[in-house]
Enzyme design. Structure first.
Site, short mmCIF file in Angstrom:
data_model
loop_
_atom_site.label_atom_id
_atom_site.label_comp_id
_atom_site.label_asym_id
_atom_site.label_seq_id
_atom_site.Cartn_x
_atom_site.Cartn_y
_atom_site.Cartn_z
N GLU A 1 6.06 1.34 2.31
CA GLU A 1 5.89 -0.03 1.95
C GLU A 1 6.88 -0.73 2.30
OE1 GLU A 1 3.69 -0.88 -1.40
OE2 GLU A 1 3.95 -2.94 -1.23
N ASP A 11 6.13 0.60 -8.66
CA ASP A 11 4.59 0.75 -8.79
C ASP A 11 4.39 2.19 -8.15
OD1 ASP A 11 5.06 -1.75 -8.50
OD2 ASP A 11 4.20 -2.23 -6.59
#
Ligand code: ADP
Ligand code: MG
Length: 386
Positions: free
Chosen positions: A164, A176
């Site tokens: 990410e 996350d």
């Protein structure tokens, strides 16, 4: 929809698109952050839980170094790549999430020969429930199993984060992916974002006749990206002015001194992070000793701190939180990066309808977009589903 039906449907759809059998199906959940906002990149504490909204990937391994990824998500065209060519700067759009994981798994030394993959998700996109980590973690556990790599969950979380950060290009922390990989039914995941250590904390909402409502305001203010970067910069400035490595090293007893050393705005940013870290630890303690019915006030305080000190709320989030509180929720706060997205409300089962009706009518009265209001439950982390 019953879960086996949806796995059958996904397998069938895979066959239709790739004209071959999937070898397996892996699944990873989205997450909601119960408390601990903008603490992750300050080396602090967060307390998310994995939710009962999941991303499933049906996969078949290939041996020709090709990767083909498709998604049932509206408007996402399939992508094909050579695994040796995938990396930062070579992919864009939605496929940067799965292909980013292909790259970071290879960077971690995992060898595989390519695959065909179909992705299907019930995690709402852009609602602050981390549909992005759900994809990354489903892809990571699938590759981990197919390649027999045996990487730990903590390592897989770092691999998802690296995808990410470096391939998608979003400067997000480790929360996350950790929640999606480490979550368990009936538990929240207490994460130390400095050591990456984590512990499960009991979160039996149903046993306390409570429900966690998500109020997705559907707004995303244009300054969200700039605002996030500006808050990170303020935190770095605060840490450097206070001569600490990160704001994790500042405690409530240091705040008087900090008020003298920092400019007024930086001080408020720092105070949010410091008090939020303490609230996360208190929430863990209260959940362990008294249960979820006793954490409402900590959620409320967290919202006030984000609204007034960190200034990342917005009128829609404030209205959602205040309306939920005045209509039966025992605690409510905005969740996620801020400037839009979702609020959470911890609500007794018998008040759920009252909260929903009041929030909907409150938004209607001011003429704002109708929010999406739904419930989430703590659920199991990523695993092989078939
Ligand atoms: P969030 O993680 O809060 O939902 P992000 O902006 O981090 O929001 O990630 C959303 C992006 O992830 C989407 O814009 C899309 O590119 C990708 N994405 C999420 N779910 C899917 C899906 N089911 N299929 C394809 N892409 C998806
Ligand atoms: Mg995301």
């Amino acid at each position: 929809m019953n879960i086996n039906n949806s796995l059958d449907w996904l397998a069938e759809e895979f066959r239709r698109r790739f004209e071959t059998e999937p070898e397996g199906i892996w699944s990873a959940p989205g997450r909601v952050n119960l408390i601990g906002e903008h603490t992750d990149y300050n080396g602090g504490f967060v307390l998310p839980f994995a939710i009962d909204r999941r991303t499933r990937v049906a996969v078949r391994a290939r041996t020709d170094r090709k990767v083909q990824v498709a998604s049932t998500f509206n408007g996402s065209s399939p992508a094909t790549a050579d695994i040796d060519d995938v990396g930062p700067g070579t992919v864009s759009g939605w496929s940067a999430y799965p292909l980013g994981v292909v790259w970071s798994m290879r960077e971690a030394g995992v060898n595989f020969g390519g695959f065909d993959m179909l992705i299907d998700s019930s995690v709402p996109v852009g609602a602050g429930l981390s549909s992005s980590a759900a994809i990354e973690c489903a892809v990571a556990v699938a590759i981990n199993d197919l390649a027999g790599a045996g990487l730990s969950r903590t390592k897989l979380a770092l691999i998802g984060q690296r995808a990410e950060n470096e391939v998608v290009g979003a400067p997000t922390g480790i929360m996350d992916q950790s929640a999606s990989l480490l979550g368990q039914d009936g538990s929240a995941v207490f994460i130390d974002c400095r050591s990456y250590g984590s512990e499960l904390v009991p979160l039996d909402l149903a046993g306390s006749d409570l429900v966690l409502q998500i109020i997705d305001t559907k707004v995303s203010h244009s300054h969200a990206t700039g605002g996030y970067a500006a808050r990170r910069a303020s935190c770095e400035r605060g840490a450097s002015d206070l001569r600490v490595d990160s704001l994790r090293d500042v405690t409530a007893s240091d705040l008087d001194r900090a008020a003298e050393q920092l400019d007024e705005e930086t001080f408020r940013r720092v105070r949010h992070v410091v008090t939020e870290n303490e609230r996360v630890q208190q929430t863990v303690e209260v959940l362990r000793t008294q249960g979820p019915a006793a954490i409402g006030e900590l959620l409320d305080q967290s919202h006030v701190s984000m609204r007034d000190d960190f200034e990342i709320s917005c009128p829609e989030l404030d209205l959602a939180v205040e309306t939920a509180r005045h209509n039966g929720a025992i605690g409510a706060r905005m969740t996620g990066g801020g400037f839009g997205g979702s609020a959470i409300a911890l609500t007794p089962v018998d008040q759920v309808d009252a909260v929903r009706t009041a929030v909907l009518s409150g938004f209607e009265q001011v003429g704002w977009t109708t929010p999406d209001i739904f419930e989430v439950q703590p659920a199991d982390g990523a695993h092989r589903a078939r």
